[in-house]
Enzyme design. Structure first.
Site, PDB file in Angstrom:
ATOM      1  CG  HIS A 190      -1.931   1.095   1.129  1.00 19.89           C
ATOM      2  ND1 HIS A 190      -3.067   0.981   0.351  1.00 19.89           N
ATOM      3  CD2 HIS A 190      -1.941   2.331   1.638  1.00 19.89           C
ATOM      4  CE1 HIS A 190      -3.732   2.111   0.426  1.00 19.89           C
ATOM      5  NE2 HIS A 190      -3.079   2.944   1.206  1.00 19.89           N
ATOM      6  CD  GLU A 432      -6.927  -8.248 -10.775  1.00 16.52           C
ATOM      7  OE1 GLU A 432      -5.911  -7.610 -10.462  1.00 16.52           O
ATOM      8  OE2 GLU A 432      -8.061  -7.914 -10.423  1.00 16.52           O
ATOM      9  CG  ASP A 456      -3.413  -8.837  -7.856  1.00 12.87           C
ATOM     10  OD1 ASP A 456      -2.520  -8.985  -7.000  1.00 12.87           O
ATOM     11  OD2 ASP A 456      -4.488  -8.259  -7.629  1.00 12.87           O
ATOM     12  CB  CYS A 503      -3.513  -0.750 -15.013  1.00 13.66           C
ATOM     13  SG  CYS A 503      -4.544  -2.079 -14.395  1.00 13.66           S
TER      14      CYS A 503
END
Lengths: 579, 96
Positions: A190, A432, A456, A503
């Site tokens: 994060h 993903e 991911d 992305c």
């Protein structure tokens, strides 16, 4: 001077004052007391010690009553450490003779002991935790109501912490934070995502170092190399100052790219969109000349407060972004979090494997009222501009159909109440998981666009937790298995005539631009900070060359070989312009 | 007033080494005496009256230490501290 190596997760170089946070978010600046105030401050220190002693005794008695004498003994030891004559002498002398602020004296002195304990290679090293406990308690009592938290920063700092929780980063006063350094974490943590969003350098996964630093000391943070320098000498500071200057010059040069399109040398127009986390970042993307928002992560709405966000909370954020983008597309991704991360959720039972657990679309489909609230707000925002919705971590067709069903139901509801929305709002899914790639020929018939989330996809394909230091080196975007999945996904999408974008960190790094364009990608979604660089990369290559590079990469059988090849190609073609 | 220095060797018998609880007990015992009391390991000396310093010795089971006391009640102090090691800090288990 102490040079530490961590994992670089957000680029940039900065020099600033350390703000050391412990797990409760205290900040301890280096501050001195007036000579005339020494007695008052000593009195304050004495009171804090007394209050801390009372707290420890209370804990001891509670534990003794519940678990018995043997468990209570550890608090007895805490008391003995607190009352240790040497410690008390050192603290008193730091305030009386060195005129240190008591908070600073406590933090410095106890951390020194903690460090000694940590360096012992036997079980006594765990006593360091006891010292930190005592420090925390003393600080709490010293600071009392004047406790300074992250929200109350008033001057530029580099935040140093064991680990930053999403709610801590979300509550930061971002105007004053120049960089992040954490002991834990990896790429994709994060802290990394937030730092990238804020466009400030960050280094994570440094391992224990907080005992070596005190608040207020100068720190150099090199987000390119993943290097953090504590107590730097003058020469080093001067060298880094030059680097900061040079970076400013390059940024100014890249600024001139704002109004030119991302178009290859052979005239292929690439859609270059931004990834954002906070509404304020939309402006940063626009000012760098993007073609829209390719990924709007909405998790922060769920992380900043203990209550579930209302429809109006959602709508306020979404409409701000949509309005700012002035008709350019905005892809809003629905909640992409595990139940374990949410403040409002109680996980029914401990999940052993949160990454493989109840998260993202799975959680949304389980928490329908929450999901409907978000979808209502997204639909309402769709009346204001080009809004598209994106479902994360779809792994089966049933999930996709269920999500679409809920969306249709919410649409019906809005229509009944005469609330405006775009009934043709495009619906997309994240690709993903390997399952999504293998089944993409079926999925592709039921979506308007796909977005490949490489972070991911790599993690699930290679079975590697990128936050785990032991195996983080296996996490590699260049792995042949990953390239094949990417290639296959882009082929399926192209054949079906469905737009696809990538992305994730891969699209934001110019090392992969040629590979991705060569594999057939025409839409890249990148962090705002990477827009100028990636745009420049697109403008420096031709699709024909990129295809050759992609084909050769696909024939290689090791990540190492691919990486070396791509790095070489990047240097060859982009050296004058970008690097 | 005599400033005699008395010393004797002890061995850490506690399985987990000289950890927080025995260190606390030792420091409390040491503080009963006027003499300066130190524990000496291979390369390190620690103030016997300071639990924090005792812990930094990181003395594991089997470690040989020297108890050294200087002052008017040095002999009694060394006997008392030595006794703790001889009894293997049995006081710690008395309330379980």
């Amino acid at each position: 001077m102490l040079k530490l190596q961590g994992i670089a997760v957000s680029p940039g170089v900065t020099i600033g004052e350390a703000l050391v946070l412990d797990s409760e978010g205290f900040r301890i600046p280096r501050r001195f007391v007036e000579r005339s105030a020494v007695d008052t401050e000593l009195e304050r220190l004495k009171n804090a010690v007394a209050e801390t002693a009372v707290e420890i005794e209370r804990n001891r008695d509670a534990v003794r009553a519940e678990l018995g004498e043997q468990y209570a003994a550890i608090f007895q030891a805490h008391l003995a450490m607190l009352h240790d004559d040497r410690l008390q002498e050192e603290l008193t002398s730091a305030v009386r003779d060195k005129n240190w602020w008591p908070e600073y004296a406590v933090s410095r002195t106890l951390r020194r002991y903690a460090k000694v304990f940590q360096s012992l290679d036997n079980h006594i090293s765990q006593r360091a935790h006891d010292i930190y406990d005592i420090e925390k308690s003393l600080l709490r009592n010293l600071l009392g109501q004047r406790r300074e938290t992250l929200a109350a920063i008033s001057q530029p700092v580099i935040v140093l912490a064991h680990n930053l929780t999403p709610s801590e980063t979300a509550n930061l006063d971002r105007r004053f934070v120049k960089g992040f350094v954490t002991e834990l974490g990896g790429p994709g943590s994060h802290t990394a995502i937030v730092a990238e969003g804020l466009e400030i350098p960050a280094v994570v996964g440094l391992g224990p170092f907080l005992a070596d630093v005190s608040g207020g000391e100068p720190v150099i943070l090199d987000g390119h190399q993943g290097v953090v320098i504590l107590q730097p000498d003058e020469e080093t500071i001067a060298r880094y100052r030059l680097e900061v200057e040079a970076a400013r010059t390059v940024a100014a040069k890249l600024d001139t790219l704002r109004d030119v399109p991302a178009e290859t040398l052979d005239g292929v127009r690439i859609q270059l969109t931004g990834n954002i986390e906070f509404p304020s970042e939309a402006e940063q993307c626009l000012s760098r000349g993007c073609d829209g928002i390719g990924l709007y992560r909405t998790e922060f709405l769920y992380l900043t407060s203990k209550r579930e966000p209302t429809e109006e909370d959602h709508f306020a954020a979404y409409s701000a972004v949509v309005t700012a983008m002035q008709g350019k597309p905005v892809v809003i991704r629905t909640l992409d979090l595990g139940a374990d991360k949410m403040l409002t959720e109680r996980t029914p039972e401990e999940e052993r494997n949160p990454c493989l657990g109840l998260r993202s679309i799975r959680l949304s489909l389980r928490q329908l009222p929450m999901f409907r609230t978000q979808l209502r707000a997204i639909l309402r925002a769709s009346a204001l501009g080009d809004v598209r919705v994106l479902f994360p971590l779809v792994s089966t067709l049933v999930e996709l159909r269920q999500a679409r069903l809920v969306l249709a139901d919410v649409m019906e509801d809005l229509a009944e109440h005469g609330i405006a929305f775009n009934p043709k709002m495009p619906v997309g899914m994240m690709v993903e998981t390997p399952a999504a790639v293998m089944m993409l020929d079926a999925f592709i018939k039921e979506v308007d666009f796909v977005s490949i989330g490489t972070n991911d996809l790599i993690q699930y394909t290679l079975a590697v937790d990128r936050g785990n230091k032991e195996v983080a080196d296996l996490y590699n975007a260049c792995d042949p298995a990953v390239l094949r999945l990417l290639s296959r996904s882009l082929d399926v999408a192209r054949e079906a005539g469905v737009p696809a974008n990538v992305c994730g960190q891969m699209s934001g790094s110019v090392m992969y631009t040629q590979l991705l364009l060569g594999l057939g990608l025409r839409q890249l979604s990148v962090p705002a900070s990477a827009i100028p660089e990636v745009k420049q990369a697109c403008r420096s290559v031709s699709v024909a060359e990129c295809r050759e590079i992609a084909e050769r990469s696909l024939q290689m059988d090791s990540a190492r070989e691919v990486k070396a090849f791509l790095r070489d190609q990047m240097r060859r073609r982009l050296s004058e312009t970008v690097v | 007033m005599t400033q005699e220095t008395i010393s004797r060797e002890v061995v850490v018998g506690i399985e987990q080494g000289l950890h927080a609880r025995p260190a606390d007990l030792l420091a409390r015992e040491a503080r009963k005496w006027q003499s300066r009391i130190e524990l000496v390991a291979d390369r390190q000396r620690a103030d016997g009256k300071s639990i924090l310093e005792l812990l930094t010795l990181a003395a594991e089971a089997g470690t040989r230490l020297v108890v050294e006391a200087t002052g008017p009640d040095a002999r009694e102090a060394v006997d008392a501290i030595g006794g703790l090691f001889d009894r293997n800090f049995s006081e710690l288990n008395s309330h379980t």
